[in-house]
Scaffold this active site. Structure first.
Site, PDB file in Angstrom:
ATOM      1  N   HIS A 245      20.700  41.933 -32.341  1.00 65.57           N
ATOM      2  CA  HIS A 245      21.214  41.936 -31.408  1.00 65.57           C
ATOM      3  C   HIS A 245      20.794  43.732 -31.108  1.00 65.57           C
ATOM      4  O   HIS A 245      19.615  44.328 -31.166  1.00 65.57           O
ATOM      5  CB  HIS A 245      22.155  41.249 -30.479  1.00 65.57           C
ATOM      6  CG  HIS A 245      22.280  40.562 -30.352  1.00 65.57           C
ATOM      7  ND1 HIS A 245      22.081  38.840 -30.477  1.00 65.57           N
ATOM      8  CD2 HIS A 245      22.858  39.146 -31.669  1.00 65.57           C
ATOM      9  CE1 HIS A 245      22.041  38.057 -30.131  1.00 65.57           C
ATOM     10  NE2 HIS A 245      22.481  37.804 -31.669  1.00 65.57           N
TER      11      HIS A 245
ATOM     12  N   GLU B 255      28.468  42.480 -31.019  1.00 64.67           N
ATOM     13  CA  GLU B 255      28.204  42.069 -31.529  1.00 64.67           C
ATOM     14  C   GLU B 255      27.233  43.201 -32.254  1.00 64.67           C
ATOM     15  O   GLU B 255      26.755  43.436 -33.317  1.00 64.67           O
ATOM     16  CB  GLU B 255      27.723  40.443 -31.994  1.00 64.67           C
ATOM     17  CG  GLU B 255      26.687  40.070 -32.537  1.00 64.67           C
ATOM     18  CD  GLU B 255      25.678  38.265 -32.786  1.00 64.67           C
ATOM     19  OE1 GLU B 255      25.111  37.891 -33.842  1.00 64.67           O
ATOM     20  OE2 GLU B 255      26.157  37.727 -31.424  1.00 64.67           O
TER      21      GLU B 255
ATOM     22  N   HIS C 133      23.964  39.057 -38.740  1.00 68.56           N
ATOM     23  CA  HIS C 133      24.373  38.510 -37.248  1.00 68.56           C
ATOM     24  C   HIS C 133      26.427  38.363 -37.317  1.00 68.56           C
ATOM     25  O   HIS C 133      26.836  38.666 -38.633  1.00 68.56           O
ATOM     26  CB  HIS C 133      23.568  37.140 -36.612  1.00 68.56           C
ATOM     27  CG  HIS C 133      22.136  37.985 -36.286  1.00 68.56           C
ATOM     28  ND1 HIS C 133      22.385  37.706 -34.956  1.00 68.56           N
ATOM     29  CD2 HIS C 133      21.361  37.852 -37.246  1.00 68.56           C
ATOM     30  CE1 HIS C 133      21.029  38.043 -34.913  1.00 68.56           C
ATOM     31  NE2 HIS C 133      20.301  37.717 -35.977  1.00 68.56           N
TER      32      HIS C 133
ATOM     33  N   GLU D 283      25.542  35.105 -40.836  1.00 72.61           N
ATOM     34  CA  GLU D 283      26.627  34.513 -40.009  1.00 72.61           C
ATOM     35  C   GLU D 283      28.000  35.539 -40.094  1.00 72.61           C
ATOM     36  O   GLU D 283      28.890  34.531 -41.425  1.00 72.61           O
ATOM     37  CB  GLU D 283      26.495  33.957 -39.022  1.00 72.61           C
ATOM     38  CG  GLU D 283      25.298  32.867 -38.293  1.00 72.61           C
ATOM     39  CD  GLU D 283      25.360  33.654 -36.677  1.00 72.61           C
ATOM     40  OE1 GLU D 283      26.193  34.630 -36.624  1.00 72.61           O
ATOM     41  OE2 GLU D 283      24.603  33.974 -36.502  1.00 72.61           O
TER      42      GLU D 283
END
Length: 354
Positions: free
Chosen positions: A42, A56, A110, A176
């Site tokens: 992102h 995030e 992430h 993640e």
């Protein structure tokens, strides 16, 4: 990812030559210095997942920048990142950039969301042995790093048809790192030592996959107190107090905030270039500063970390892990330059090689 179109081309050429084709598994031949591509998820106009006061995009950048610092400080590798600041990058940019650079591996960082808990990692469903090896090296070392700080659920090694896993031409894994919308996970993500441990786990996994030594560097840890002879300097604007029992040593220093440069400096003799964790200790009081600037002189330039000194007193608080050059110099400053109200406090600094 295994390129079946390349296999079809080899099969055709082999048929014309009258020999059998054999699939070539594994990544491309590596250069003398491995090329590691880090992709902080992102960024810019895309915040990613949000929850519990966290974004995030900020967390992935923090982990990734520390990961780069750890890799460069401890191993002979070349590192490229899809972004090093809060800017927008398309998925196509990330994979195209890694492919054009000729990376030996790709790791996309992430933070999860959706109400779960714990750590999981992904590779593309149809992949080659090299990618599986990267996945197997990375996952357990990240979870081990996380568990050195707190309790973390291992959600396992998984596969997914993510763009960054499908469109990269080198072994690629996406991690993640906990769930931003789960309070227990978010509380860990708010801890500087947890972010550093997560970055260290990624670094150890990458080093293991590349066959680099993962032995610990020589141990080094030193504490510099505001009263350590020849190791602390401050102007006469800084007072001395022994009021708080949360102090380290006999006393601590304090000063009113001001919009001018008047820092208290801690001098540290760093024995060798490498990656070091820097922690500070201070007493806390509701009347102390809510955003006290701490400046670290790193090998790549000064970095500032603001600390709320109204709470968490009497314990070592991590500013982060930084690449430091060897030498004896002013290393950590506590600055008065802040618009926040309340005394700025300088007490003690601890520097540890990691």
């Amino acid at each position: 990812m295994f390129d079946d179109s390349a296999l079809r081309r080899r099969t055709l050429l082999a048929a014309l030559a009258g020999v059998a084709a054999v699939p070539v598994l594994g990544g491309p031949a590596r250069a003398a210095v491995p090329k590691v591509y880090i992709d902080p998820g992102h960024g810019g106009t895309d915040p990613g997942a949000v929850g519990n006061g966290l974004q995030e995009k900020a967390l992935t950048l923090d982990i990734s920048l520390q990961l780069r610092s750890i890799l460069l400080a401890n191993w002979s590798v070349d590192v490229r990142m899809s972004r090093t600041t809060d800017i927008t990058r398309s998925l196509a940019y990330r994979t195209d950039d890694a492919n054009a650079w000729g990376a030996d591996l790709f790791v996309s960082v992430h933070i999860n969301s959706g109400g779960g808990t714990g750590f999981e990692s992904y590779r593309y469903p149809t992949t080659d042995a090299a990618t599986i090896n990267l996945h197997n090296a990375l996952h357990p070392r990240v979870i081990a790093g996380m568990r050195s700080i707190g309790s973390v659920t291992d959600r396992g090694l998984k596969t997914a048809n993510f763009h960054v896993l499908r469109e990269t031409t080198m072994p690629a894994v996406l991690t993640e790192n906990l769930f931003i919308d789960t309070l227990a996970d978010a509380n860990l993500l708010k801890r500087a030592d947890f972010i550093t441990a997560t970055a260290q786990g990624h670094a150890q996994g990458i080093a293991s996959y590349l066959g680099l030594s993962t032995t610990n560097p020589p141990a080094f840890s030193v504490i510099v107190d505001n009263a350590t002879a020849g190791r602390f300097t401050a102007s006469t604007n800084w007072g001395t107090s022994s009021y708080s029992s949360q102090r380290y040593g006999a006393d601590y220093r304090f000063a009113n905030p001001t919009l001018a440069s008047d820092a208290a400096w801690f001098k540290v003799d760093i024995p060798a270039a490498g990656n070091y964790r820097i922690e500070v200790r201070h007493p806390a009081d509701p009347g102390y500063n809510g955003s006290a600037p701490h400046v670290v002189v790193t090998a790549s330039g000064n970095q500032t970390v603001n600390l709320d000194q109204r709470s968490n007193g009497g314990v070592w608080r991590s500013l982060g892990t930084f690449p430091l050059a060897a030498g004896d110099r002013n290393l950590v400053a506590v600055s008065r330059w802040t618009s926040a109200a309340g005394y700025v406090v300088a007490d003690a600094v601890r520097v540890t090689r990691v």
